[in-house]
Design a protein around this motif. Structure first.
Motif, PDB file in Angstrom:
ATOM      1  N   VAL A 160      39.271  65.697  46.435  1.00  0.00           N
ATOM      2  CA  VAL A 160      40.452  66.456  46.038  1.00  0.00           C
ATOM      3  C   VAL A 160      40.112  67.444  44.932  1.00  0.00           C
ATOM      4  O   VAL A 160      40.590  68.584  44.931  1.00  0.00           O
ATOM      5  N   THR A 220      54.807  62.875  46.715  1.00  0.00           N
ATOM      6  CA  THR A 220      53.757  61.959  46.250  1.00  0.00           C
ATOM      7  C   THR A 220      54.343  60.610  45.849  1.00  0.00           C
ATOM      8  O   THR A 220      53.827  59.553  46.226  1.00  0.00           O
ATOM      9  N   TYR A 273      43.833  62.851  49.467  1.00  0.00           N
ATOM     10  CA  TYR A 273      44.995  62.835  48.582  1.00  0.00           C
ATOM     11  C   TYR A 273      46.027  61.812  49.050  1.00  0.00           C
ATOM     12  O   TYR A 273      46.630  61.111  48.225  1.00  0.00           O
ATOM     13  N   TYR A 304      43.882  65.985  39.370  1.00  0.00           N
ATOM     14  CA  TYR A 304      43.276  67.025  40.210  1.00  0.00           C
ATOM     15  C   TYR A 304      43.832  68.399  39.870  1.00  0.00           C
ATOM     16  O   TYR A 304      43.145  69.425  40.024  1.00  0.00           O
TER      17      TYR A 304
END
Length: 306
Positions: free
Chosen positions: A24, A181, A248, A263
């Motif tokens: 990532v 996420t 990810y 990241y």
């Protein structure tokens, strides 16, 4: 027997974590440049949809051929929700934003993502306050991003209107990415590979639908793409989507949010280096200072994760 299993699985998990983070960090740092190359002479949403539909088809087919069961309707709904947030909205906004602002500025604004991620996780999702060390790392990382790409570069040839449009789009994308996420660990998703494929298919289909309604394209406009755009799209399919996004997605389900957020600080460093090598951008002493501060912030967040 249980202790032996634990001692074996812990190193394996750590190795996977390191590989996923490296993927990532490096691969996604390069995507800004290649998205710019891909959309220089082609409609942005159309090319983004082709990228995700292609990568999603490959991952989904691979998942089914390697034994993943047929996803249920509930799993399609879950993966589709994540896909629309991460790829349809967030990546779509980034792709359009790169038509208004330089790639370096886009990397700077995308570096604000950890603020959204940790704030939402604190206020709404898990009600978990980050440690003081992690908060310090976040703030230090933002300072590093400031030094890396100074805000005065927002004064581009497109004028204030372009700057506001680009910044607004990436802000919306950051919010959508943070929500997607944090939802990844709460929804019922299938296996890792096929789940990534499903997310790309749904996100790509959403982008394609909007492209058909808003851009001057047809189903077969891809045949008119210049070699540079096609090569960039192929790179993004393999390295940005299949490898990078899958990494990810694994991190989103298996790593703490504040560690996943790091990241966003490393990507601008990678973007700067690639810009100097392939786009003629100069690396100044201030840029090197910014990179050092960003890495220090990553270390603090890693040490301060819960």
């Amino acid at each position: 027997m249980q202790s032996v299993s634990t001692s074996v699985s812990a190193p394996n998990h750590r190795l996977t974590l390191i590989l996923a983070l490296t993927s990532v960090y490096i691969l996604w740092g390069s995507t800004y440049l290649f998205i710019h190359f891909m959309t220089e002479r082609m409609p942005p949403l159309y090319m983004a949809s082709m990228r995700f539909l292609g990568a999603g088809s490959i991952l989904y087919a691979y998942g089914r051929m390697t034994g993943s069961p047929m996803p249920t309707r509930k799993q399609w709904m879950a993966a589709g929700t994540i896909g629309m947030l991460l790829l349809g909205i967030a990546n779509g906004c980034l792709t359009i934003a790169l038509q208004y602002i330089p790639t370096g500025v886009a990397a700077l604004l995308a570096g604000m993502l950890p603020i959204f991620l940790l704030s939402l996780n604190w206020i709404s999702f898990n009600k978990v306050r980050p440690s003081n060390l992690a908060i310090g790392g976040l703030l230090l990382g933002l300072v590093g991003v400031y030094f890396l790409i100074k805000p005065d570069k927002l004064q581009s040839a497109g004028g204030m209107h372009d700057n506001l449009v680009g910044a607004g789009l990436i802000t919306i994308g950051n919010l959508a990415w943070a929500v997607g996420t944090l939802l990844s660990g709460r929804l019922s998703l299938p296996g890792q590979v096929i789940s990534s494929g499903m997310q790309m298919l749904v996100g790509g289909l959403g982008l394609f639908t909007v492209s058909m309604l808003t851009e001057p394209v047809t189903l077969f406009s891809i045949v008119q793409a210049p070699p540079k755009a096609l090569g960039s799209m192929l790179y993004l399919v393999i390295f940005g989507s299949i490898i990078g996004f899958s990494s990810y997605a694994w991190l989103a389900r298996n790593a703490p949010p504040q560690l996943v957020a790091t990241y966003a600080y490393v990507n601008p460093v990678v973007a700067l280096l690639l810009g100097s090598l392939f786009a003629g951008e100069s690396i100044t002493g201030q840029s090197l200072i910014g990179a050092a501060i960003i890495i220090s912030g990553v270390v603090l967040i890693t040490l301060g994760r819960k």
